[in-house]
Design a protein around this motif. Structure first.
Motif, PDB file in Angstrom:
ATOM      1  N   LEU A  56       0.827  -1.199   0.000  1.00 19.74           N
ATOM      2  CA  LEU A  56       0.000   0.000   0.000  1.00 19.74           C
ATOM      3  C   LEU A  56       0.866   1.255   0.000  1.00 19.74           C
ATOM      4  O   LEU A  56       0.556   2.244  -0.676  1.00 19.74           O
ATOM      5  CB  LEU A  56      -0.934  -0.020   1.209  1.00 19.74           C
ATOM      6  N   GLU A  59       2.107   1.726  -3.509  1.00 17.09           N
ATOM      7  CA  GLU A  59       1.052   2.173  -4.409  1.00 17.09           C
ATOM      8  C   GLU A  59       0.758   3.661  -4.231  1.00 17.09           C
ATOM      9  O   GLU A  59       0.467   4.380  -5.199  1.00 17.09           O
ATOM     10  CB  GLU A  59      -0.215   1.351  -4.148  1.00 17.09           C
ATOM     11  N   ALA A  60       0.845   4.144  -2.986  1.00 18.57           N
ATOM     12  CA  ALA A  60       0.502   5.539  -2.701  1.00 18.57           C
ATOM     13  C   ALA A  60       1.652   6.497  -2.978  1.00 18.57           C
ATOM     14  O   ALA A  60       1.422   7.697  -3.191  1.00 18.57           O
ATOM     15  CB  ALA A  60       0.062   5.668  -1.239  1.00 18.57           C
ATOM     16  N   THR A  82      -6.556   5.254  -3.369  1.00 16.82           N
ATOM     17  CA  THR A  82      -5.255   4.805  -2.867  1.00 16.82           C
ATOM     18  C   THR A  82      -4.769   5.695  -1.731  1.00 16.82           C
ATOM     19  O   THR A  82      -4.310   5.203  -0.687  1.00 16.82           O
ATOM     20  CB  THR A  82      -4.234   4.794  -4.009  1.00 16.82           C
ATOM     21  N   ARG A  85      -6.852   5.137   1.355  1.00 23.24           N
ATOM     22  CA  ARG A  85      -6.445   3.891   2.022  1.00 23.24           C
ATOM     23  C   ARG A  85      -5.160   4.103   2.816  1.00 23.24           C
ATOM     24  O   ARG A  85      -5.017   3.598   3.928  1.00 23.24           O
ATOM     25  CB  ARG A  85      -6.258   2.785   0.980  1.00 23.24           C
ATOM     26  N   TRP A  86      -4.220   4.824   2.234  1.00 25.04           N
ATOM     27  CA  TRP A  86      -2.963   5.111   2.936  1.00 25.04           C
ATOM     28  C   TRP A  86      -3.246   5.908   4.202  1.00 25.04           C
ATOM     29  O   TRP A  86      -2.682   5.621   5.254  1.00 25.04           O
ATOM     30  CB  TRP A  86      -2.033   5.869   2.005  1.00 25.04           C
TER      31      TRP A  86
END
Length: 230
Positions: A56, A59-60, A82, A85-86
């Motif tokens: 994660l 991805e961020a 994203t 979520r982070w």
């Protein structure tokens, strides 16, 4: 993050935790100093930390790094998911640093996030731009709230929360609650200072029009319409 935030390895920061009613009346206030990026929190296991959580982060990173460098960014809906979520990951980890009796984000939220990265059902997330005039390079404020519904009595246990935290020039505001038919925040009073990224409704541009000064994080949180839902 230290590599992308000016002064990310020196100084000290202030953190705070507030218990408040839905009218804004403060029940309890705690403040404490901390070395930036220096706190170690027990909770995630080594396997999680080095697998899906690291994934994660990776991805961020392309979306976060420009904002940490104070560069404008346009976030499409998937990028917003994203980054949200982070932010959820960072909030959940920070929440584990609260004493157990002061943790009001339910364990079910953690389990669902672990299972499929589901954001809390009621979550709303906004981004702001911080001037760096106050606590630097990070700041953290958590308001544990007691929300009443339909004119009822105030609950015995807190049932909602509002978190605000900064990392360099990037500020996050995170609203959530544990109610079946709970409120959605109307942020019109502070809209110049925030850009909504969750729920995603289109392309989100950072930074928002107005800049948060040294007291901006606290003031925006105080002005969230805790008793004015839509």
């Amino acid at each position: 993050m230290c590599e992308h935030v000016e002064g990310g390895e020196d100084g000290s920061i202030g953190k705070s935790r507030v218990l408040a009613s839905d009218t804004g009346k403060i029940k309890q206030l705690e403040k404490w100093p901390e070395v930036p990026f220096g706190q170690e929190i027990s909770g995630p296991c080594k396997l999680c930390n080095e697998s899906w959580m690291e994934g994660l982060e990776d991805e961020a990173r392309p979306f976060l790094i420009p904002m940490l460098h104070n560069e404008p960014v346009a976030l499409k809906p998937e990028a917003q998911r994203t980054v949200a979520r982070w932010a959820t990951l960072k909030l959940f980890i920070a929440h584990l640093a609260h004493r157990r009796e002061q943790q009001n984000i339910s364990s079910d939220r953690y389990r669902l996030f672990y299972a499929d990265l589901s954001l809390p059902r009621a979550a709303q997330v906004w981004l702001g731009r911080y001037s760096g005039a106050g606590s630097w390079p990070t700041d953290y404020n958590f308001r544990e709230l007691f929300v009443t519904l339909n004119g009822g009595e105030e609950p015995e246990r807190s049932n909602a929360y509002l978190a605000g935290f900064t990392i360099g020039y990037l500020a996050f505001f995170y609203w959530g609650h544990e109610l079946d038919r709970g409120p959605v925040a109307d942020i019109s009073a502070v809209s110049p200072y925030v850009t909504q990224i969750w729920p995603a409704t289109g392309v989100a541009s950072w930074p928002p029009p107005a800049l948060l000064d040294g007291d901006g994080l606290r003031l925006v949180m105080e002005r969230f319409p805790i008793n004015g839902w839509v």
